[in-house]
Design a protein around this motif. Sequence first.
Motif, PDB file in Angstrom:
ATOM      1  N   PRO A 230       0.861  -0.996   0.117  1.00  0.00           N
ATOM      2  CA  PRO A 230      -0.063   0.030  -0.095  1.00  0.00           C
ATOM      3  C   PRO A 230       0.807   1.276  -0.104  1.00  0.00           C
ATOM      4  O   PRO A 230       2.399   1.234   0.290  1.00  0.00           O
ATOM      5  N   ASP A 231       0.201   2.547  -0.271  1.00  0.00           N
ATOM      6  CA  ASP A 231       0.728   3.578  -0.171  1.00  0.00           C
ATOM      7  C   ASP A 231      -0.061   4.522   0.960  1.00  0.00           C
ATOM      8  O   ASP A 231      -0.173   4.078   2.060  1.00  0.00           O
ATOM      9  N   ASP A 232      -0.235   5.757   0.656  1.00  0.00           N
ATOM     10  CA  ASP A 232      -0.826   6.482   1.880  1.00  0.00           C
ATOM     11  C   ASP A 232      -2.697   6.304   1.556  1.00  0.00           C
ATOM     12  O   ASP A 232      -3.150   6.512   2.665  1.00  0.00           O
ATOM     13  N   HIS A 233      -3.094   6.336   0.403  1.00  0.00           N
ATOM     14  CA  HIS A 233      -4.655   6.532   0.264  1.00  0.00           C
ATOM     15  C   HIS A 233      -5.501   5.415   0.717  1.00  0.00           C
ATOM     16  O   HIS A 233      -6.498   5.308   0.985  1.00  0.00           O
ATOM     17  N   GLU A 234      -4.672   4.245   1.041  1.00  0.00           N
ATOM     18  CA  GLU A 234      -5.242   3.130   1.688  1.00  0.00           C
ATOM     19  C   GLU A 234      -5.625   3.573   3.162  1.00  0.00           C
ATOM     20  O   GLU A 234      -6.407   2.760   3.760  1.00  0.00           O
ATOM     21  N   ASN A 238      -0.926  10.838   2.687  1.00  0.00           N
ATOM     22  CA  ASN A 238       0.529  11.541   3.038  1.00  0.00           C
ATOM     23  C   ASN A 238       0.482  11.320   4.552  1.00  0.00           C
ATOM     24  O   ASN A 238       1.523  12.126   5.117  1.00  0.00           O
ATOM     25  N   TYR A 239      -0.013  10.258   5.289  1.00  0.00           N
ATOM     26  CA  TYR A 239       0.103  10.079   6.577  1.00  0.00           C
ATOM     27  C   TYR A 239       1.588   9.418   6.830  1.00  0.00           C
ATOM     28  O   TYR A 239       2.183   8.885   5.677  1.00  0.00           O
ATOM     29  N   ALA A 240       2.101   9.569   7.750  1.00  0.00           N
ATOM     30  CA  ALA A 240       3.589   8.973   7.762  1.00  0.00           C
ATOM     31  C   ALA A 240       3.750   8.498   9.523  1.00  0.00           C
ATOM     32  O   ALA A 240       3.469   9.117  10.459  1.00  0.00           O
ATOM     33  N   GLY A 313       6.481  20.632   7.085  1.00  0.00           N
ATOM     34  CA  GLY A 313       4.827  20.606   6.769  1.00  0.00           C
ATOM     35  C   GLY A 313       4.610  20.092   5.449  1.00  0.00           C
ATOM     36  O   GLY A 313       3.462  20.420   4.863  1.00  0.00           O
ATOM     37  N   ASP A 314       5.496  19.214   4.786  1.00  0.00           N
ATOM     38  CA  ASP A 314       5.219  18.409   3.623  1.00  0.00           C
ATOM     39  C   ASP A 314       5.145  19.274   2.448  1.00  0.00           C
ATOM     40  O   ASP A 314       5.613  20.582   2.470  1.00  0.00           O
ATOM     41  N   LEU A 370       8.615  16.890  -0.624  1.00  0.00           N
ATOM     42  CA  LEU A 370       8.872  16.374   0.885  1.00  0.00           C
ATOM     43  C   LEU A 370       8.514  15.161   1.038  1.00  0.00           C
ATOM     44  O   LEU A 370       8.942  14.298   2.223  1.00  0.00           O
ATOM     45  N   ASP A 371       7.522  14.361   0.211  1.00  0.00           N
ATOM     46  CA  ASP A 371       6.821  13.184   0.831  1.00  0.00           C
ATOM     47  C   ASP A 371       7.685  12.095   0.030  1.00  0.00           C
ATOM     48  O   ASP A 371       7.561  11.107   0.420  1.00  0.00           O
ATOM     49  N   GLY A 372       8.536  12.324  -0.954  1.00  0.00           N
ATOM     50  CA  GLY A 372       9.451  11.414  -1.716  1.00  0.00           C
ATOM     51  C   GLY A 372      10.645  11.050  -0.851  1.00  0.00           C
ATOM     52  O   GLY A 372      11.006  12.119   0.040  1.00  0.00           O
ATOM     53  N   TRP A 373      11.524  10.364  -1.566  1.00  0.00           N
ATOM     54  CA  TRP A 373      12.861  10.079  -0.975  1.00  0.00           C
ATOM     55  C   TRP A 373      13.742  11.584  -0.915  1.00  0.00           C
ATOM     56  O   TRP A 373      14.728  11.892   0.059  1.00  0.00           O
TER      57      TRP A 373
END
Length: 506
Positions: A230-234, A238-240, A313-314, A370-373
């Motif tokens: 999964p990624d985030d929308h599951e 953009n949760y971490a 803040g993403d 900021l959400d990627g590597w």
Amino acid sequence: MTRFNRRIFVFGGGAAVGTLTMGGRAAAAATFPFTLGVASGDPLPDGVVLWTRLAPAPLNADGHGGMPNQNIPVDWEVATDEGFTAIVQRGTATATYGEAHSVHVEVGGLQPDYDYFYRFRAQGHISPVGRTRTAPAFGTPGRDLLMAFTSCAQYEEGFYTVYRRMAEDRPGLVLHLGDYIYEGGANKRIREHAGAELRYLQDYRRRYAQYKTDADLQAAHAAAPWLVVPDDHEVENNYAGYSRSGNSPELTDPEWRQRRADAYQAYYENMPLRGGARPNGGNIQLYRRVRWGTLATFHMLDTRQYRHDQACGDGWQYCPEAGDPTRSLPGTAQENWLLDGLGQRNGTWDLIGQQVFFARRVDANDAFGLDGWDGYPASRDRIQKGWVQRGVRNPVVLTGDVHRSWANDLKVDFTNPASPVVGTELVSTSVSSGGDGADTTGIPDSAYNPHLKFYSNHRGYVRTTMSSTQMNVDFRAVKKITTANQPATTLRSFTIEAGRPGLQTP
């Protein structure tokens, strides 16, 4: 167990089948329970996971798909032919109310590198037929492997023609790299979500059911075994880890943690995963390694559950705080696990299946995502230098998330154009997220990122054919997904030669 009726449906193309009487069990159900199709996944040399979920009324608001609060026996069969005249394995599983009547059968005793067919029956009905394949024996490369991968299937934004075109390629393996569902409420575009923003377990179950009623998605699942992450929308955009992205401020922290746990539970129930992935409280074990003989090793990463929160803040901006060397995207334990696995060099190809953009990409103002590597450059640096130190010859990063196709050379030092290429990144666009897209040929920010070699803003998938000497890569696109059943075309092809990292034009 008595033999199946021959009236079967192949590759997700059918609806209901007439009721049967099965081995003394009464055929009592009046409605078809296999509305969500069948799937297989996580192949081994001697077996594979078989999946289905019983849901005669898939969009019921309680998330149970019209099933009663009782356990239901589900028979299964595996054969070497579509007509099931040569059955090699059979058994009975129990679908429970507590897991939304999902079934995960871990079949063993099969031959390596072999094609099989499977099906289920329950409550007087027979399921569609699926095709699956076992991995080669660990000491052999096996046949060349056609593998396809994609990500990001926003149901409302278009039809799932991409899945159908993938199925028609008859791949040996499919990877789905995240955003299988989207969590938002109804916002009618081409199609419309059932229900509001996902909050509770029943909501997530219902959303998976809605997506899985799509015939094109069912066809792709029935065509080949899948490896899924999964990624985030599951869960939520953009949760971490346990940090929210601000999309649900009305929830208390315990309520949000319960939402995350419910999302993981529904993910497990609806994916062809082994029992080791069954959630434990609020956590789920998703990163894993799957060996494909001596041809390839798939290192499937979880880039959400263990990451540090996004810096600044993403978003997309210049952010010095992102460079903190203590920050990790997969988490320290998963970083070490990945490097240990890469160091084993068990296959010609080491494929890292993960979610977010891996290569460096900056603009004229040195801003980056900021959400990627790029938001965790020290983490990326440790992994890239780690595979160089371990002598990994053919690392290929497989990526989703960004709703665009990219092909990138990977460098230990992205700021130095003369730095040697040490790997390759292939980024799949989305199944439907982003709509039809547009005809574009220019690579964004190419002047500041010469290692980025290809870009497209169409929906589609990446098709690869792997041998012991090279990987042939086709970026496939369905140029219009707001209209159903459109053709797929190849936008660009590359070759990656074994022992020579980076993209070559065939």
